[in-house]
Design a protein around this motif. Sequence first.
Motif, PDB file in Angstrom:
ATOM      1  N   LYS A   2      31.699  95.714  55.569  1.00 26.61           N
ATOM      2  CA  LYS A   2      30.900  94.850  55.068  1.00 26.61           C
ATOM      3  C   LYS A   2      30.718  93.795  55.849  1.00 26.61           C
ATOM      4  O   LYS A   2      31.238  93.022  56.980  1.00 26.61           O
ATOM      5  CB  LYS A   2      32.520  94.797  54.085  1.00 26.61           C
ATOM      6  N   ASN A   3      29.484  93.358  55.657  1.00 23.63           N
ATOM      7  CA  ASN A   3      28.811  92.509  56.226  1.00 23.63           C
ATOM      8  C   ASN A   3      29.650  90.667  54.860  1.00 23.63           C
ATOM      9  O   ASN A   3      29.082  90.905  53.539  1.00 23.63           O
ATOM     10  CB  ASN A   3      26.895  92.289  55.704  1.00 23.63           C
ATOM     11  N   PHE A   4      29.934  89.643  55.647  1.00 22.42           N
ATOM     12  CA  PHE A   4      30.630  88.593  54.572  1.00 22.42           C
ATOM     13  C   PHE A   4      29.283  87.883  55.480  1.00 22.42           C
ATOM     14  O   PHE A   4      29.202  87.546  56.587  1.00 22.42           O
ATOM     15  CB  PHE A   4      31.954  88.469  55.038  1.00 22.42           C
ATOM     16  N   ASP A   5      29.066  87.172  54.353  1.00 19.45           N
ATOM     17  CA  ASP A   5      28.488  85.232  54.902  1.00 19.45           C
ATOM     18  C   ASP A   5      29.388  84.242  54.595  1.00 19.45           C
ATOM     19  O   ASP A   5      30.458  84.482  55.099  1.00 19.45           O
ATOM     20  CB  ASP A   5      28.166  85.315  52.951  1.00 19.45           C
ATOM     21  N   LEU A   6      28.990  83.487  55.215  1.00 22.97           N
ATOM     22  CA  LEU A   6      29.585  82.720  55.653  1.00 22.97           C
ATOM     23  C   LEU A   6      30.855  81.994  54.682  1.00 22.97           C
ATOM     24  O   LEU A   6      31.866  81.452  55.221  1.00 22.97           O
ATOM     25  CB  LEU A   6      29.295  81.407  56.337  1.00 22.97           C
ATOM     26  N   GLN A   7      30.262  81.359  53.612  1.00 23.52           N
ATOM     27  CA  GLN A   7      31.644  80.905  53.229  1.00 23.52           C
ATOM     28  C   GLN A   7      32.671  82.151  52.444  1.00 23.52           C
ATOM     29  O   GLN A   7      33.221  81.382  52.705  1.00 23.52           O
ATOM     30  CB  GLN A   7      30.377  80.651  51.707  1.00 23.52           C
ATOM     31  N   GLU A   8      32.197  83.334  52.262  1.00 26.08           N
ATOM     32  CA  GLU A   8      33.010  84.268  52.409  1.00 26.08           C
ATOM     33  C   GLU A   8      34.332  84.935  53.814  1.00 26.08           C
ATOM     34  O   GLU A   8      35.233  84.700  53.599  1.00 26.08           O
ATOM     35  CB  GLU A   8      32.621  85.893  52.197  1.00 26.08           C
ATOM     36  N   LYS A   9      33.678  84.244  54.859  1.00 26.58           N
ATOM     37  CA  LYS A   9      34.278  84.485  55.644  1.00 26.58           C
ATOM     38  C   LYS A   9      35.684  83.240  56.080  1.00 26.58           C
ATOM     39  O   LYS A   9      36.315  83.147  56.672  1.00 26.58           O
ATOM     40  CB  LYS A   9      33.238  84.455  57.001  1.00 26.58           C
TER      41      LYS A   9
END
Length: 90
Positions: A2-9
């Motif tokens: 899954k690709n995670f955005d910066l906030q999710e990372k």
Amino acid sequence: MKNFDLQEKKRLSAVCGLFCPSCSLFIGTKEDPQLLKSLVERFHTKAEDLECEGCRSEKRSYYCRNLCYMAPCAARKGVEFCGQCDEYPC
């Protein structure tokens, strides 16, 4: 993967730097119930003691809730990651 955005990372990164989606407990909880079952059997415990949705979530493993000293330390010092602390490495 899954690709995670910066906030999710950031949300899925522990203060120590571990990326939670690479942890067996996280994978067992979120993606692979058979893995969680095998960990329960290996450690002779209950699934709810091992279930974890990330170190910064409400649902954390027994270790992260009770034995990890890094998260409370970072909170006391007002840093989001250990690497931001002036005393790192401690």
